[in-house]
Write an enzyme that holds these catalytic residues in place. Structure first.
Site, short mmCIF file in Angstrom:
data_model
loop_
_atom_site.label_atom_id
_atom_site.label_comp_id
_atom_site.label_asym_id
_atom_site.label_seq_id
_atom_site.Cartn_x
_atom_site.Cartn_y
_atom_site.Cartn_z
N GLU A 62 0.84 -1.21 0.00
CA GLU A 62 0.00 0.00 0.00
C GLU A 62 0.86 1.25 0.00
O GLU A 62 0.68 2.17 -0.81
CB GLU A 62 -0.91 -0.02 1.23
CG GLU A 62 -1.53 1.31 1.60
CD GLU A 62 -1.70 1.45 3.10
OE1 GLU A 62 -0.88 2.14 3.74
OE2 GLU A 62 -2.64 0.85 3.64
N ASP A 99 -5.40 -3.70 -2.24
CA ASP A 99 -5.33 -2.25 -2.46
C ASP A 99 -3.93 -1.83 -2.88
O ASP A 99 -3.76 -0.96 -3.74
CB ASP A 99 -5.80 -1.47 -1.23
CG ASP A 99 -4.93 -1.67 0.00
OD1 ASP A 99 -4.29 -2.74 0.13
OD2 ASP A 99 -4.92 -0.78 0.87
#
Length: 335
Positions: free
Chosen positions: A54, A111
């Site tokens: 991330e 993500d």
């Protein structure tokens, strides 16, 4: 406004239409000095100085937006060497300088993979580097193969390749709605490929509309899709917290204005069952999300400037992203 109105309240803004202003560039310089090591590792200084996919994706995206190609290349090089070790195109989610081996868990975080693919795609366009485009497409292919699965809600994005599907959890599949990065889906959807990003976005919007729990009608960080109705996932705190705070940011950035405003975060983590505050968000930089979401929902009534603190990696990142999002979709909301 009904669900149909909420789902139609969006536009396709050009993410490169509003370059960052001088004040924001100064914040980026401070961020780069504080959180990006010389070798290109983005350091989470509030979490044992770990790095994760991330953070690398966020760092690449920020470097691209500030036209800092040298920093982008350093971050991408480190990410390639230290996190893209699974062999399937996805990045291992966590690198810990204090552990041996540094990557003890090779599972990914979707993500992070979406952010990396998005940043690479934008960089390929900005700097005309075909290798970045090729790397983005490899990541998207892996996302399609490993992370997007069918559900009775439609196609969903699993949080990781392992541990979240129906075979792994009694209340599976479990999703994290803050992993629906709508501006990334919009950008990646401009190119043909194995992921129907528009369909995935539509399902995400419907899930966010369905995952409204408790008296304040807020989603939890983790949501179970095991049954007909979405529900807070078992074995996770039933809170709107440090993950879910990103949902209104991505909604606003994806130009889903009214939904973003409806979820504009308050000053505290919320226990969704009681609706009570469970403790304040720990840094003033988080306020930038509320400022953005409230402003875009009010069609440009800004609540004023939110000063940059820049003490800790995660809230500092969300501050910069909120300001960039305002420049992208609602410049009047960028003080």
């Amino acid at each position: 406004m009904g669900l149909a109105g909420l789902l139609s309240s969006h536009c396709n803004a050009d993410p490169l239409a509003h370059p960052p202003r001088d004040e924001l560039r100064q914040a980026w310089q401070k961020y780069r000095q504080s959180f990006i090591a010389p070798e290109g590792r983005v350091v989470d200084n509030a979490n044992g100085d770990i790095s994760h996919s991330e953070g690398q994706g966020y760092g690449m995206l920020l470097a691209e937006r500030f036209d800092d190609r040298e920093t982008f290349e350093r971050i991408w090089r480190w990410t390639s060497e230290h996190l893209l070790i699974r062999g399937d195109g996805l990045a291992a989610w966590r690198w810990d300088p204090k552990s041996d081996p540094r990557v003890a868990d090779r599972n990914n975080a979707s993500d992070g993979d979406v952010l990396i693919a998005w940043a690479l795609s934008e960089a390929a366009d900005k700097w005309s580097v075909p290798d970045y485009g090729d790397a983005s497409r490899r990541t998207v292919k892996a996302i399609a193969a490993k992370l997007i699965v069918s559900s009775h809600f439609g196609p969903i994005l699993l949080p990781g390749a392992d541990g979240f599907d129906v075979s792994s959890r009694a209340d599976g599949p479990v999703v994290n709605l803050s992993y629906w990065i709508f501006p990334a889906f919009n950008y990646l959807g401009r190119r043909p490929g194995p992921v129907d990003w528009a369909r995935l976005s539509d399902v995400g919007l419907r899930l966010i509309a369905a995952a409204r729990f408790g008296p304040r009608q807020l989603p939890t960080n983790w949501v179970s899709l095991a049954h007909e109705n979405a529900a807070p996932a078992a074995s996770f705190p039933r809170v709107f917290g440090y993950d879910a705070i990103r949902i209104p940011l991505y909604l606003a950035w994806g130009s889903h204005r009214d939904m973003a405003a409806a979820l504009s975060p308050g000053p505290a983590v919320v226990e969704v069952d009681s609706g009570k505050d469970a403790g304040p968000f720990s840094d003033p930089d988080y306020q930038a999300i509320a400022t953005l979401a409230t402003c875009v929902g009010a069609q440009g009534v800004s609540s004023g400037e939110t000063a940059y603190s820049g003490r800790f990696y995660y809230p500092a990142t969300l501050y910069l992203l909120s300001r960039i999002a305002a420049d992208d979709v609602a410049p009047i909301c960028a003080p």
